[in-house]
Enzyme design. Structure first.
Site, PDB file in Angstrom:
ATOM      1  N   PRO A   9       0.792  -1.228   0.000  1.00  0.00           N
ATOM      2  CA  PRO A   9       0.000   0.000   0.000  1.00  0.00           C
ATOM      3  C   PRO A   9       0.824   1.277   0.000  1.00  0.00           C
ATOM      4  CG  PRO A   9      -0.079  -1.075   2.142  1.00  0.00           C
ATOM      5  CD  PRO A   9       0.564  -2.042   1.197  1.00  0.00           C
ATOM      6  N   ASN A  10       0.320   2.225  -0.741  1.00  0.00           N
ATOM      7  CA  ASN A  10       0.850   3.589  -0.839  1.00  0.00           C
ATOM      8  C   ASN A  10       2.131   3.710  -1.652  1.00  0.00           C
ATOM      9  OD1 ASN A  10      -1.204   4.969   0.700  1.00  0.00           O
ATOM     10  ND2 ASN A  10      -0.368   3.921   2.493  1.00  0.00           N
ATOM     11  N   ARG A  17       5.620  12.258  -2.929  1.00  0.00           N
ATOM     12  CA  ARG A  17       5.642  12.832  -1.572  1.00  0.00           C
ATOM     13  C   ARG A  17       6.730  12.150  -0.763  1.00  0.00           C
ATOM     14  NH1 ARG A  17      -0.452  11.827  -0.858  1.00  0.00           N
ATOM     15  NH2 ARG A  17      -1.054  12.888  -2.741  1.00  0.00           N
ATOM     16  N   TYR A  22      11.622   8.264   1.331  1.00  0.00           N
ATOM     17  CA  TYR A  22      11.512   7.165   0.369  1.00  0.00           C
ATOM     18  C   TYR A  22      12.273   7.380  -0.928  1.00  0.00           C
ATOM     19  CZ  TYR A  22       7.848   5.753   3.582  1.00  0.00           C
ATOM     20  OH  TYR A  22       7.163   5.378   4.704  1.00  0.00           O
ATOM     21  N   ASN A  73       7.962  -5.768  -1.091  1.00  0.00           N
ATOM     22  CA  ASN A  73       7.880  -4.632  -0.175  1.00  0.00           C
ATOM     23  C   ASN A  73       6.414  -4.515   0.202  1.00  0.00           C
ATOM     24  OD1 ASN A  73       7.818  -2.326   1.311  1.00  0.00           O
ATOM     25  ND2 ASN A  73       8.924  -1.051  -0.168  1.00  0.00           N
ATOM     26  N   ALA A  76       3.123  -0.914   4.703  1.00  0.00           N
ATOM     27  CA  ALA A  76       2.631  -0.966   6.090  1.00  0.00           C
ATOM     28  C   ALA A  76       2.103  -2.350   6.467  1.00  0.00           C
ATOM     29  CB  ALA A  76       1.549   0.090   6.282  1.00  0.00           C
ATOM     30  N   ASP A  86       0.856 -15.511   5.856  1.00  0.00           N
ATOM     31  CA  ASP A  86       0.345 -16.859   5.597  1.00  0.00           C
ATOM     32  C   ASP A  86       0.360 -17.170   4.102  1.00  0.00           C
ATOM     33  OD1 ASP A  86      -0.048 -17.274   8.287  1.00  0.00           O
ATOM     34  OD2 ASP A  86      -2.218 -16.987   8.239  1.00  0.00           O
ATOM     35  N   GLU A  97      12.367  -9.849   1.537  1.00  0.00           N
ATOM     36  CA  GLU A  97      11.636  -8.655   2.004  1.00  0.00           C
ATOM     37  C   GLU A  97      12.525  -7.429   1.799  1.00  0.00           C
ATOM     38  OE1 GLU A  97      10.665  -8.961   6.174  1.00  0.00           O
ATOM     39  OE2 GLU A  97      10.167  -6.828   6.329  1.00  0.00           O
ATOM     40  N   HIS A  99      12.749  -2.961   1.970  1.00  0.00           N
ATOM     41  CA  HIS A  99      12.184  -1.673   2.362  1.00  0.00           C
ATOM     42  C   HIS A  99      13.071  -0.561   1.858  1.00  0.00           C
ATOM     43  CE1 HIS A  99       9.189  -3.548   4.840  1.00  0.00           C
ATOM     44  NE2 HIS A  99      10.135  -4.345   5.309  1.00  0.00           N
ATOM     45  N   LEU A 100      12.444   0.486   1.380  1.00  0.00           N
ATOM     46  CA  LEU A 100      13.194   1.666   0.941  1.00  0.00           C
ATOM     47  C   LEU A 100      13.891   2.327   2.121  1.00  0.00           C
ATOM     48  CD1 LEU A 100      10.231   2.883  -1.196  1.00  0.00           C
ATOM     49  CD2 LEU A 100      12.482   2.423  -2.174  1.00  0.00           C
ATOM     50  N   SER A 101      13.153   2.495   3.205  1.00  0.00           N
ATOM     51  CA  SER A 101      13.693   3.179   4.385  1.00  0.00           C
ATOM     52  C   SER A 101      14.261   2.158   5.360  1.00  0.00           C
ATOM     53  CB  SER A 101      12.580   3.987   5.065  1.00  0.00           C
ATOM     54  OG  SER A 101      11.557   3.129   5.545  1.00  0.00           O
ATOM     55  N   ARG A 106      13.225   4.097  12.517  1.00  0.00           N
ATOM     56  CA  ARG A 106      11.979   4.865  12.487  1.00  0.00           C
ATOM     57  C   ARG A 106      11.116   4.513  13.718  1.00  0.00           C
ATOM     58  NH1 ARG A 106       9.327   4.637   6.755  1.00  0.00           N
ATOM     59  NH2 ARG A 106       8.232   6.425   7.658  1.00  0.00           N
TER      60      ARG A 106
HETATM   61  O1  CA2 Z   1      10.467   1.739   3.725  1.00  0.00           O
HETATM   62  C1  CA2 Z   1       9.635   1.057   3.131  1.00  0.00           C
HETATM   63  O2  CA2 Z   1       9.807   0.594   2.004  1.00  0.00           O
HETATM   64  C2  CA2 Z   1       8.264   0.814   3.773  1.00  0.00           C
HETATM   65  O3  CA2 Z   1       7.847  -0.500   3.440  1.00  0.00           O
HETATM   66  C3  CA2 Z   1       7.330   1.852   3.176  1.00  0.00           C
HETATM   67  C4  CA2 Z   1       5.950   1.861   3.804  1.00  0.00           C
HETATM   68  C5  CA2 Z   1       6.032   1.915   5.324  1.00  0.00           C
HETATM   69  O4  CA2 Z   1       4.744   1.787   5.896  1.00  0.00           O
HETATM   70  C6  CA2 Z   1       6.939   0.819   5.885  1.00  0.00           C
HETATM   71  O5  CA2 Z   1       7.006   0.970   7.282  1.00  0.00           O
HETATM   72  C7  CA2 Z   1       8.317   0.925   5.292  1.00  0.00           C
HETATM   73  C8  CA2 Z   1       5.155   3.081   3.339  1.00  0.00           C
HETATM   74  C9  CA2 Z   1       5.085   3.243   1.874  1.00  0.00           C
HETATM   75  C10 CA2 Z   1       4.441   4.570   1.629  1.00  0.00           C
HETATM   76  O6  CA2 Z   1       5.070   5.179   0.552  1.00  0.00           O
HETATM   77  C11 CA2 Z   1       4.830   6.485   0.349  1.00  0.00           C
HETATM   78  C12 CA2 Z   1       5.567   7.072  -0.637  1.00  0.00           C
HETATM   79  C13 CA2 Z   1       5.401   8.401  -0.909  1.00  0.00           C
HETATM   80  C14 CA2 Z   1       4.482   9.151  -0.175  1.00  0.00           C
HETATM   81  C15 CA2 Z   1       3.753   8.558   0.820  1.00  0.00           C
HETATM   82  C16 CA2 Z   1       3.917   7.211   1.073  1.00  0.00           C
END
Ligand code: CA2
Length: 150
Positions: A9-10, A17, A22, A73, A76, A86, A97, A99-101, A106
């Site tokens: 998601p997202n 943003r 990210y 990835n 959330a 599962d 797995e 993650h960008l961040s 965090r």
């Molecule tokens: O760091 C990552 O890749 C995450 O999986 C990104 C998720 C976050 O909930 C994880 O804790 C870590 C969020 C992705 C949301 O991406 C956005 C990108 C631009 C603007 C808003 C959200």
């Protein structure tokens, strides 16, 4: 060798943003770079993004037969989804797995993952490079596993 890339998601908002967290690349750019690396590694990738937990579960179930592994990835859902855990464990395909961040630098709620203990490996904190390193690692893992099987 076929790899299914799954974005949660997202992640469709990437590049629009929160670039400080990210990075500046869009999801299309991430997918483009994954395809370029896949060609170098002589593997095939397909990329899928959804904001819906059920759609991600359906995709994992539907893709599993045709792929050797998953690069995930889960966004959330990493921190919340027993259903995705599962699905990924249930289909019996190795996954990495990413993650960008750096989720460990965090908020505490991002420190737990429902996926990590079942993953072949985890890459976090390198932006787009997390996906590319994750793909390399998964391909090495799958090639080693195939060698040990024969
Ligand atoms: O760091 C990552 O890749 C995450 O999986 C990104 C998720 C976050 O909930 C994880 O804790 C870590 C969020 C992705 C949301 O991406 C956005 C990108 C631009 C603007 C808003 C959200």
């Amino acid at each position: 060798m076929k790899i299914a890339v799954v974005h949660g998601p997202n992640l469709n908002l990437l590049g629009q943003r929160e670039p400080a967290i990210y990075g500046g690349a869009t999801l299309a750019e991430v997918d483009r770079q994954l395809h370029t690396l896949a060609m170098e590694l002589q593997v095939e990738v397909t990329c899928f993004q959804s904001n819906s937990e059920g759609a991600l579960v359906d995709h994992v179930q539907g893709a599993a037969e045709a792929v050797d592994g998953f690069l995930v990835n889960a966004g959330a859902y990493t921190h919340t989804s027993v259903a995705l855990r599962d699905a990924l464990t249930g289909v019996g395909r190795p996954f990495v797995e990413v993650h960008l961040s750096n989720v460990y630098a965090r908020e505490p709620f991002r420190h737990h993952s429902y996926l990590s203990d079942r993953a072949v490996g985890v890459v976090a904190g390198f932006g787009l490079e997390s996906y590319l390193s994750g793909l390399r690692g998964l391909v090495v893992h799958l090639r080693q596993a195939a060698k040990h099987e024969s």
